[in-house]
Design a protein around this motif. Structure first.
Motif, mmCIF file in Angstrom:
data_model
loop_
_atom_site.group_PDB
_atom_site.id
_atom_site.type_symbol
_atom_site.label_atom_id
_atom_site.label_comp_id
_atom_site.label_asym_id
_atom_site.label_seq_id
_atom_site.Cartn_x
_atom_site.Cartn_y
_atom_site.Cartn_z
ATOM 1 N N LEU A 24 -18.011 26.486 -39.454
ATOM 2 C CA LEU A 24 -19.038 25.722 -40.165
ATOM 3 C C LEU A 24 -19.811 26.623 -41.123
ATOM 4 N N TYR A 25 -20.183 27.805 -40.637
ATOM 5 C CA TYR A 25 -20.915 28.758 -41.456
ATOM 6 C C TYR A 25 -20.102 29.154 -42.690
ATOM 7 N N GLN A 27 -17.594 27.606 -44.135
ATOM 8 C CA GLN A 27 -17.395 26.471 -45.036
ATOM 9 C C GLN A 27 -18.671 26.175 -45.816
ATOM 10 N N TRP A 28 -19.822 26.208 -45.142
ATOM 11 C CA TRP A 28 -21.099 25.956 -45.827
ATOM 12 C C TRP A 28 -21.299 26.970 -46.946
ATOM 13 N N CYS A 29 -21.070 28.235 -46.648
ATOM 14 C CA CYS A 29 -21.231 29.284 -47.666
ATOM 15 C C CYS A 29 -20.324 29.034 -48.858
ATOM 16 N N ASN A 31 -18.955 26.299 -49.826
ATOM 17 C CA ASN A 31 -19.360 25.080 -50.526
ATOM 18 C C ASN A 31 -20.491 25.356 -51.525
ATOM 19 N N HIS A 32 -21.310 26.372 -51.209
ATOM 20 C CA HIS A 32 -22.475 26.676 -52.046
ATOM 21 C C HIS A 32 -22.277 27.930 -52.903
ATOM 22 N N ILE A 67 -21.043 20.269 -45.173
ATOM 23 C CA ILE A 67 -21.833 20.735 -44.032
ATOM 24 C C ILE A 67 -23.305 20.637 -44.419
ATOM 25 N N ASP A 68 -24.074 19.880 -43.665
ATOM 26 C CA ASP A 68 -25.506 19.755 -43.907
ATOM 27 C C ASP A 68 -26.205 21.069 -43.546
ATOM 28 N N SER A 69 -27.109 21.517 -44.397
ATOM 29 C CA SER A 69 -27.803 22.790 -44.174
ATOM 30 C C SER A 69 -28.595 22.790 -42.872
ATOM 31 N N LEU A 72 -26.250 23.217 -39.933
ATOM 32 C CA LEU A 72 -25.788 24.595 -39.824
ATOM 33 C C LEU A 72 -26.852 25.473 -39.183
#
Length: 98
Positions: A24-25, A27-29, A31-32, A67-69, A72
């Motif tokens: 998740l971490y 993917q979030w990174c 994505n941003h 992934i919603d911040s 996360l």
């Protein structure tokens, strides 16, 4: 299920959940537009390269998942990654300023 089997099950479940947190971490990174490895190293400068994170980064590029911040941050804190959650919070603040 005897005690030893139960103990092994709990350990395996925790490891699977921890792997999901890392995914998740990463993917979030991605994505941003944030380098997950560099951010991790800024939060934990004394640690050696995290093999699970390297694997997650490789796999994260294969499919995009939103992934919603807030989610996360909660997941990171559940696993005791407070320093990383703090670093992610700083990145979230930078994203909101853009």
């Amino acid at each position: 299920m005897d005690f030893k089997d139960r103990e092994e099950f709990i350990i395996k479940k925790y490891q699977q959940d921890e792997e999901m947190m890392i995914q998740l971490y990463a993917q979030w990174c991605l994505n941003h537009g944030i380098d997950p490895i560099a951010l991790y190293q800024s939060a934990y400068p004394g640690q050696v390269q995290n093999e699970a994170l390297l694997k997650a980064v490789e796999e994260a590029g294969q499919e995009e998942l939103a992934i919603d911040s807030g989610t996360l941050l909660e997941v990171l804190q559940v696993f005791g990654n407070d320093d990383l959650a703090f670093a992610v919070t700083e990145e979230i603040q930078k994203l909101h300023k853009k």
